[in-house]
Motif scaffolding. Structure first.
Motif: not given
Lengths: 145, 145, 145, 145
Positions: D100-129
């Motif tokens: 399985d693949i896990l994706a962890e998203a988070r917002i870096l900046k939430l403005g009035k008109r724009l949201a900028v986000m990043e996602v780190h993706m991992f194979s389940d149970g493994m540490d390296e993205p």
């Protein structure tokens, strides 16, 4: 924390010699911290980087990110003058404050031929990032087998 | 070809006044051509932009792309000092020659709130691009209703 | 125009065999044109790619761009199952119409180890691009010496 | 940790109703965790996402990242069907495992008109993205004043 392949002093000597245009006493750039595959560098709030309105310009921020990325590569693979940027993507998140800028780079993946890194940038003393960068470097074959 | 909202002369006056750090007689930057939503600008082969090996540095190329993008925005929406870059992605394609660099910017999409543009960069007199840039600008609400 | 290393028929056979998940009679994807280092591919306006509101989803567009990029690589270096995407950057420009989507890919730089490409995407029969993609592929060493 | 504007249950109902193509019992996608401005989602290791060689395809990973980004936006601004992706940049870092693949998203900046986000993706149970994504969303004016 793993020791860098080049310590802070070695990096400063190498960069002063190889990249005097970017790194010299008046450039306003300082290396603050180096570890294996990561670093924190600083850009002083200099008149010459300032846009109308008093904030540091986008190109000055890209130049600092580029410098941080190169230091992070050197910290992991040693003095390789030929490592080259193949891609750089920057998201500008917030207007910088009228302060120094800090850039924290780290390697996400170090392969034989490519290094992928990210940089978080902050106005000095503030928590919210002002910019986020991802970048890929090509590493010449002779360096890493 | 549609006429630009600001002609070349108007752009030069506006930029000299608003962005003297980037655009002044010694900056080595010239606006060569402007149309509605596009431009061609030049960076002279100056000692200060040169990396070891004699090629123009990545940050100097990013600075030139940033300038071309801003001129292209101004050519389509007029003198808006507050239009800001929110994203810039650059692919470095070939080592620049020891020559001036030309950057050709054009708008891919001009919306009410966003402009998306691309830039192709060349060493003067050569056909193969040395870099390709895409970038998004945010346009302040007061400007475009 | 230079002839592609793999003609349209060869590409269809190769892709049906190696990538049946992406390219099969019900996938809605067609190769329309191939030249050396470029192609045009089509995604049929299928129910399964539709978002509420009737437009083709972002992931379906990214899937089509990925396919176009791979066809463009194959057209220039031949049947290399191991060429892998290392970076893809997409700008969504306009809401797609309720129509097929066309993707036109071309190589900006083909090196020994890397290929950099761009894709312009359109709703069928319309002039304004709906998306623009740049992407870098890594080419395995055995392929290109 | 701040509570999300929409809890996990609310998000599942909203997404099942508004995006049945992407989110349905057989899609293999699960929301595992939601907080204000962030989430973790999972893609089951399904036959249909598999490339020759047994790894999950690039387009399946982009589809998962797109889903994670949308959940993160909803968690911070509520049920806004019209928030749209304007840019997505993905770096593929490592070959995914047959998991399985896990994706962890988070917002870096939430403005009035724009949201900028990043996602780190991992194979389940493994540490390296296995992949890193940055993305910008446009938020319709009616939503946030």
């Amino acid at each position: 924390m793993r020791a860098p392949v080049m310590a802070k002093d070695d990096l400063e000597h190498f960069l002063s010699r190889e990249f005097p245009q970017a790194f010299h006493p008046e450039s306003g750039i300082l290396i603050e911290h180096v570890e294996h595959g990561g670093c924190r560098v600083r850009l002083a709030y200099h008149a010459r980087h300032i846009r109308p309105g008093g904030t540091i310009s986008g190109p000055a921020m890209m130049m600092l990110a580029d410098f941080a990325l190169y230091v992070a590569v050197l910290s992991a693979i040693g003095p390789v003058a030929l490592a080259v940027t193949i891609n750089l993507n920057i998201n500008f998140l917030r207007r910088p404050a009228q302060r120094d800028i800090l850039a924290e780079a780290r390697i996400l993946k170090l392969g034989k031929r490519l290094a992928v890194m990210e940089v978080h940038m902050f106005s000095d003393g503030m928590d919210e990032p002002i910019a986020h960068v991802t970048s890929t470097y090509s590493i010449p074959p002779e360096t890493r087998g």
